[in-house]
Enzyme design. Structure first.
Site, short mmCIF file in Angstrom:
data_model
loop_
_atom_site.label_atom_id
_atom_site.label_comp_id
_atom_site.label_asym_id
_atom_site.label_seq_id
_atom_site.Cartn_x
_atom_site.Cartn_y
_atom_site.Cartn_z
N LYS A 206 0.73 -1.25 -0.02
CA LYS A 206 0.06 -0.24 0.01
C LYS A 206 1.03 1.23 0.04
CE LYS A 206 -3.56 2.41 2.66
NZ LYS A 206 -4.28 2.32 3.95
N GLU A 212 10.53 -4.76 4.57
CA GLU A 212 10.57 -6.28 4.11
C GLU A 212 10.28 -6.33 2.64
OE1 GLU A 212 9.20 -4.84 6.55
OE2 GLU A 212 9.22 -5.73 8.35
N GLY A 266 -5.02 -1.65 5.14
CA GLY A 266 -4.16 -2.89 4.54
C GLY A 266 -5.08 -4.25 4.66
N ARG A 267 -5.55 -4.35 5.97
CA ARG A 267 -6.24 -5.80 6.32
C ARG A 267 -7.72 -5.84 5.97
NH1 ARG A 267 -4.95 -2.27 10.14
NH2 ARG A 267 -6.53 -1.35 11.40
N GLU A 352 -5.17 -6.28 14.73
CA GLU A 352 -4.67 -5.13 14.30
C GLU A 352 -5.63 -3.84 14.39
OE1 GLU A 352 -2.82 -4.30 10.32
OE2 GLU A 352 -0.76 -4.49 11.52
N HIS A 383 -5.78 -32.67 18.44
CA HIS A 383 -4.86 -33.55 18.99
C HIS A 383 -3.58 -33.01 19.37
CE1 HIS A 383 -6.65 -37.12 17.11
NE2 HIS A 383 -6.95 -36.31 16.30
N LYS A 511 9.45 -0.56 14.36
CA LYS A 511 9.98 -0.30 13.19
C LYS A 511 10.71 0.78 13.43
CE LYS A 511 5.81 -1.06 10.24
NZ LYS A 511 4.80 -0.26 9.22
O1 LIG Z 1 1.04 -2.83 2.18
P1 LIG Z 1 2.22 -2.10 3.03
O2 LIG Z 1 2.21 -0.79 2.80
O3 LIG Z 1 3.29 -2.66 2.54
O4 LIG Z 1 1.96 -2.72 4.33
C1 LIG Z 1 2.13 -3.81 4.87
C2 LIG Z 1 1.42 -3.94 6.26
O5 LIG Z 1 2.47 -3.47 7.12
C3 LIG Z 1 2.13 -2.65 8.11
O6 LIG Z 1 3.16 -2.60 9.09
C4 LIG Z 1 0.78 -2.70 8.84
O7 LIG Z 1 0.96 -3.34 10.22
C5 LIG Z 1 -0.03 -3.54 8.15
O8 LIG Z 1 -1.51 -3.16 8.17
C6 LIG Z 1 0.26 -3.61 6.65
O9 LIG Z 1 -0.87 -4.50 5.91
#
Ligand SMILES: O=P(O)(O)OC[C@H]1O[C@H](O)[C@H](O)[C@@H](O)[C@@H]1O
Length: 555
Positions: A206, A212, A266-267, A352, A383, A511
């Protein structure tokens, strides 16, 4: 802002709790032959049996009143209407517009968002068709056989979960891969399996600033360029983002970018361009069916009376256990293997969104909010950890999810699966009394003294709540409805707790600190004053690596 604990319905529920917390569900079932019929809801191909909960009609009425008094109807209208309900970021939360079919306008900030939603969907459709049909060729003229989605969090979990759940609908030529971890082991593992000439990378972020994702994308690009030129990138890399500048700076032509917008959390983004891997795998028609399934749940959520509203009922049952019984976790246990990624997806969606203690007005809640959501396929859980659920000291409300349709299961397998999930719900509810346990042991021929010694270990208190969520079938339509069901459940809970379910400031601190620590690990920054434990960890890593990089002098 009113405090939920001051609302009349909250006070009544506190009283209900005192009066009924010792009542056993067995007794409610015995007294009320209609209970199973009344505590049942259907929305399209999704059915909810909520009879095995520690509720009666009075409690249910008070829970509904709590939703009403908390402003759920008004907030629901505000969300669907594009108001900026994400107050800390001054944004709307319009994931519902993404799955809205037809031309009726949906506005936020004075703009109808529907034309751009439809334009991106059409662009995704054209691209997906080209890749799937074999018209889209890699730089050596070969068809695409592998799609690698590089993204994390909301840019990974939704597409990964949907592609796993709907595997039977997937394109037979396409192998889907998902890389989220910055640990190079994951990317290296995927790259070892694919060929650059037949691989399409979808870089999904986004913000397009996520460390990462950008690290993995850069490595993937370097790997690709070992056997190809810059001009070939256009055939093998596409981006999904809200950030044009960062996509261009990374070296992906924005003509190959699929856009979405800041009002898509994002979610909540699998319905947007983030769903591109889903469309590539399942095709445009199935993607649209998924949207339609979600819209079906949206319409139900928007229109059904609160007492017969599936997301509201699930949400308020959660609140009953979290705020009155003190439950701190919630188990998601799908039984179908196709749904094995579902708990992880719901974990992000819920934790989240509602893992917060500051209310929208900036005050501290002072009452419990979002639960720890966890899960695993139910049959494997049986199990492993169900022991604690049956006889442990924690109350763990659970959603048991299963498909009625056999969906090509091997002969005899689906019946065993169904028998287990139904039996578990029964066992959680009924339990086993000391008298029942004793009678059973004696019937097995055990002498009385030995039986009496064993009985306490064989007792199940029962009275442990479960929701049974049944899908007619795991198909695109029902998966759309199922995900929307949980989205709205989480939203309703957030409204009752008075929190903003659409921001995620809690992920920032780690972060921020990691940026400094990385520079210290790399030796580009002298050690900053951390606590003694963190200093020791950094030093340990540096000592283990300094022989090779020769930068130990900084310490
Ligand atoms: O889609 P991005 O901007 O790469 O973000 C990816 C993810 O990382 C963030 O740290 C948030 O915790 C998430 O809500 C998000 O979906």
């Amino acid at each position: 802002m009113s405090h939920p604990t001051d609302l009349p319905a909250w006070q009544q529920l506190a009283q209900d709790y005192r009066e009924t917390c010792r009542t056993h569900m067995r007794d409610w079932f015995a007294q009320d032959p209609q209970r199973a019929e009344r505590y049942w809801l259907d929305v399209g191909g999704i059915h909810l049996d909520f009879a095995k909960n520690r509720i009666n009609d009075t409690i249910l009425r008070h829970l509904t009143e709590l939703a009403e008094q908390s402003g759920v109807p008004e907030q629901r209208a505000a969300m669907f209407g594009g108001e900026k309900i994400n107050t800390t970021e001054q944004r709307a939360a319009l994931h519902t517009a993404l799955r809205r079919r037809g031309d009726a306008p949906v506005c936020t900030d004075g703009e109808n968002v529907m034309p751009k939603i439809h334009a991106v969907l059409a662009k995704m459709g054209r691209f997906a068709h080209a890749v799937r049909s074999g018209q889209w060729l890699g730089h050596t003229g070969q068809v695409i056989t592998d799609v690698v989605n590089i993204g994390i969090g909301g840019s990974d979990l939704g597409p990964l979960m949907m592609c796993s759940a709907l595997k039977p609908y997937g394109h037979p030529r396409l192998n889907m891969h998902f890389v989220s971890n910055v640990d190079g082991m994951q990317l290296a593992g995927v790259l070892a399996k694919v060929h650059p000439a037949t691989t399409l990378f979808v870089i999904a972020s986004k913000t397009f600033t996520t460390q990462e994702t950008l690290t993995n994308a850069k490595t993937a690009r370097e790997w690709f360029l070992r056997g190809a030129g810059e001009a070939d990138i256009a055939k093998h890399f596409v981006a999904v983002s809200t950030n044009h500048e960062a996509v261009a700076a990374f070296g992906i032509d924005t003509a190959h970018m699929f856009e979405f917008w800041d009002w898509v959390g994002g979610r909540y983004s699998l319905w947007s361009a983030i769903g591109l891997p889903i469309m590539l795998y399942l095709g445009e028609d199935n993607f649209v069916k998924m949207l339609e399934g979600a819209q079906l749940m949206d319409e139900h959520f928007a229109c059904a009376p609160l007492a017969r509203n599936m997301p509201v009922v699930l949400a308020m049952l959660g609140i009953w256990y979290i705020n009155f019984y003190g439950a701190s976790t919630h188990l998601i246990a799908p039984y179908d293997q196709l749904l094995h990624r579902f708990p992880k997806f719901i974990q992000q969606l819920d934790m989240e969104s509602n893992g917060k203690q500051t209310r929208k007005d900036g005050t501290l809640a002072g009452y419990a909010t979002g639960p720890i959501v966890w899960g695993e396929t139910g049959i494997n859980g049986q199990h492993a950890f169900f022991q604690l659920l049956h006889q442990g000291t924690h109350l763990t409300p659970a959603d048991l999810i299963v498909s009625l349709d056999k969906q090509g299961n091997l002969p005899g397998h689906h019946e065993i699966l169904l028998s287990n999930v139904f039996a578990q719900a029964e066992a959680f509810m009924r339990g086993k009394t000391a008298a029942e346990a004793r009678a059973e042991l004696l019937a097995q021929g055990m002498d009385e003294a030995a039986a009496d010694a064993l009985v306490p270990h064989k007792v199940f208190s029962g009275n442990r709540p479960t929701n049974m969520i049944l899908l007619d079938k795991i198909d695109p339509l029902n998966m759309g409805s199922l995900v929307a069901l949980y989205e709205h459940k989480v939203f309703v809970q957030g409204v009752v707790w008075g929190i903003n379910s659409f921001d995620q400031w809690g992920v920032e601190l780690g972060k921020q600190l990691a940026g400094t620590v990385l520079a210290e690990l790399n030796g580009t920054l002298a050690a900053q004053p951390h606590d003694a434990s963190t200093m020791r960890l950094i030093r340990l890593y540096r000592r283990a690596n300094c022989e090779t990089d020769g930068t130990c002098h900084l310490f």
